[in-house]
Scaffold this active site. Sequence first.
Site, PDB file in Angstrom:
ATOM      1  N   LYS A 105      17.663  44.065  43.885  1.00  0.00           N
ATOM      2  CA  LYS A 105      18.021  44.131  42.472  1.00  0.00           C
ATOM      3  C   LYS A 105      16.832  43.668  41.627  1.00  0.00           C
ATOM      4  O   LYS A 105      16.114  42.740  42.006  1.00  0.00           O
ATOM      5  CB  LYS A 105      19.248  43.262  42.178  1.00  0.00           C
ATOM      6  CG  LYS A 105      20.490  43.660  42.962  1.00  0.00           C
ATOM      7  CD  LYS A 105      21.722  42.918  42.520  1.00  0.00           C
ATOM      8  CE  LYS A 105      21.608  41.413  42.610  1.00  0.00           C
ATOM      9  NZ  LYS A 105      21.366  40.941  43.989  1.00  0.00           N
ATOM     10  N   HIS A 156      24.191  37.454  36.025  1.00  0.00           N
ATOM     11  CA  HIS A 156      23.895  36.036  36.197  1.00  0.00           C
ATOM     12  C   HIS A 156      24.410  35.226  35.014  1.00  0.00           C
ATOM     13  O   HIS A 156      24.031  34.062  34.845  1.00  0.00           O
ATOM     14  CB  HIS A 156      22.386  35.818  36.334  1.00  0.00           C
ATOM     15  CG  HIS A 156      21.810  36.405  37.575  1.00  0.00           C
ATOM     16  ND1 HIS A 156      20.864  37.396  37.568  1.00  0.00           N
ATOM     17  CD2 HIS A 156      22.081  36.158  38.875  1.00  0.00           C
ATOM     18  CE1 HIS A 156      20.553  37.722  38.798  1.00  0.00           C
ATOM     19  NE2 HIS A 156      21.279  36.987  39.620  1.00  0.00           N
ATOM     20  N   GLY A 192      63.368  34.167  24.452  1.00  0.00           N
ATOM     21  CA  GLY A 192      64.359  35.194  24.151  1.00  0.00           C
ATOM     22  C   GLY A 192      65.275  34.793  23.017  1.00  0.00           C
ATOM     23  O   GLY A 192      65.610  35.594  22.135  1.00  0.00           O
ATOM     24  N   ASP A 211      63.590  28.535  24.129  1.00  0.00           N
ATOM     25  CA  ASP A 211      63.592  29.746  24.946  1.00  0.00           C
ATOM     26  C   ASP A 211      63.040  30.924  24.142  1.00  0.00           C
ATOM     27  O   ASP A 211      63.525  31.191  23.027  1.00  0.00           O
ATOM     28  CB  ASP A 211      65.015  30.060  25.411  1.00  0.00           C
ATOM     29  CG  ASP A 211      65.066  31.340  26.209  1.00  0.00           C
ATOM     30  OD1 ASP A 211      64.567  31.339  27.345  1.00  0.00           O
ATOM     31  OD2 ASP A 211      65.568  32.346  25.668  1.00  0.00           O
ATOM     32  N   HIS A 256      27.967  36.722  43.257  1.00  0.00           N
ATOM     33  CA  HIS A 256      28.250  38.125  42.947  1.00  0.00           C
ATOM     34  C   HIS A 256      29.209  38.747  43.962  1.00  0.00           C
ATOM     35  O   HIS A 256      29.346  39.972  44.008  1.00  0.00           O
ATOM     36  CB  HIS A 256      26.959  38.943  42.936  1.00  0.00           C
ATOM     37  CG  HIS A 256      25.895  38.389  42.056  1.00  0.00           C
ATOM     38  ND1 HIS A 256      26.129  38.074  40.738  1.00  0.00           N
ATOM     39  CD2 HIS A 256      24.605  38.061  42.302  1.00  0.00           C
ATOM     40  CE1 HIS A 256      25.012  37.596  40.204  1.00  0.00           C
ATOM     41  NE2 HIS A 256      24.078  37.564  41.127  1.00  0.00           N
ATOM     42  N   SER A 296      63.876  40.674  29.399  1.00  0.00           N
ATOM     43  CA  SER A 296      64.403  40.714  28.038  1.00  0.00           C
ATOM     44  C   SER A 296      64.435  42.117  27.458  1.00  0.00           C
ATOM     45  O   SER A 296      65.290  42.420  26.618  1.00  0.00           O
ATOM     46  CB  SER A 296      63.563  39.803  27.134  1.00  0.00           C
ATOM     47  OG  SER A 296      63.600  38.483  27.593  1.00  0.00           O
TER      48      SER A 296
END
Length: 574
Positions: free
Chosen positions: A104, A216, A535, A533, A56, A421
């Site tokens: 806890k 958990h 692009g 590619d 944790h 791009s």
Amino acid sequence: MSYLLPETDPVLASCRGLVTAHPDLLTLSQDPLYVRALDPSPDRRVALVSGGGSGHEPLHAGLLGRGGLDAVAPGRVFASPHNRQIVAASRSTLRAGGVLHIVKNYTGDRINFGVAAERLRADGIPVEQVLVTDDVATSAAGAGRRGTAATVVVEKILGAAADQGAGLEELAALGREVVDRSRSLAVCTRAHTSPSTLQPAFDLAPAHADYGVGIHGERGSRSIPLPRVEDLVRRMLSDLCTAVPDTPEGVLLVVNGLGATSLLELQAVTAIAAAQLGARGHHVAAALTGTHVGALDMAGLSLTLTALRPGWLTLWQADAHTPLTTWPRTAALPRTHITPPDLLDRPAAPQGSSALLDRYAAIVSQVRDSLTALDQLAGDGDFGDNLASGLARAKTRARETDEDGMTAASHVFLNEVGGTSGPLLGLLFQHLAAATAACPDGQRPAVPALAEALAAGCAAIRRVGGAGSGDRTLVDALLPAAQSLRDADKRARERAVTDAALAAVEGARGTAGMLGARGRSSYIGARALGIPDPGAVGVALLLIAAADVYEPRSATALPAPGHLTRHTPSTPAA
């Protein structure tokens, strides 16, 4: 993550690493295992001791030091520490006023801290316990609500109060009230990796989330189709706000990652949650964002709300000298600077065609994930999302402003879409708009005008980016498309756009055999072989969209967009 855990005693190794990184703050006992603060406040009358299963982190040891805890007993991964560790940790930090255990609500933790308290009391040591029970997903459970991320709130507030000299009973009462006024809820989109099997601890259906998971790795009460993040946050806050009392002091908001969620995402959720809480009438007095209570490498997050009492905010903001040093100050909704529309570079255009933009956006939406996959293999993975979200914003702008679709796209991509791009495509759209803006919806512009627009857009992109033919960029699809349009004679002009699209498709496919000389693929060399590619594929899809709109009969000869995004990566020789 689990591949990096040492086979022998990973928890001890982790504790050693923590102490190595903070030798001025912490010291380590190896047998029994606990970590202790070296320089607690001299005004502290009561020692604060916590602990629990490992996995944790940074809970609990991240809060060791002034303004935090005195000692922490770590257990094995997701398992309680032994009571012997807790007893030793408590005795090592003992103060005249006794010791307070922060626990806890898990069965193993309750039992071992309970046994430790009995042993300490038998030696005449005053002991109290604050049991953290904040998880609303387990409100109906027989064992009571689980203890989760509100533990951070409890430990920080009690650490500040202890440094002010508060006594044992006072601290215990304060801690219990903080718990009563705190609730948490967690969701995940991927389970943590089991350290023993190196596989996800459980499976989730694609595009689903488990709602109400435990730290958990416990499954949630139900799986839900993954909504937009705004809707998910709204749903979580609705459950939390019904369980947290109203308060004029405002609420403390904790946005906590479960181990594999980026800070980018968590900060965005913080902004969304704070705005939605404000809309509900809740003042966000302070916010904490980050991974503070993880679940190994689970992909997900939790939200915690604490309804503040007078004086609690001051305790929350008090200085702390612990491995976790970035404690927040008073929160407020940020002021967002918005550039007035008249100051933006907004090209004026008459109402024109939105058909090309609409078709292009639809095609990209279909292959968005494939474009992302291509870019992950040959770049950084943002191309599909950037292109799709930019086109969606352009459609909204075209609808709201009556601009031509390409005009709206040029504005959005030049002014709003980042990356490499985005702005380059904005230049292309800007030149295309000169050809499309004056045409009625769906009517094809004159072929010479389209040819000139593509050529001018390509020239602008080359001036800015420096790429040429064969460099493995979008230019490799754009250049042949522009040339095809220029070469179209009068007899072939009825299918000129389709032929240009075919040229762009072949150009994009050809990039799969190129070594990158420009752009991000140039960094990975031969590993990009076999992958077109992204692009260039994006440009080819634009030309396919244009053929669909302007030449629907001949466009049937074009490949389906999904075929263009297929790839067969090559494996370079070692």
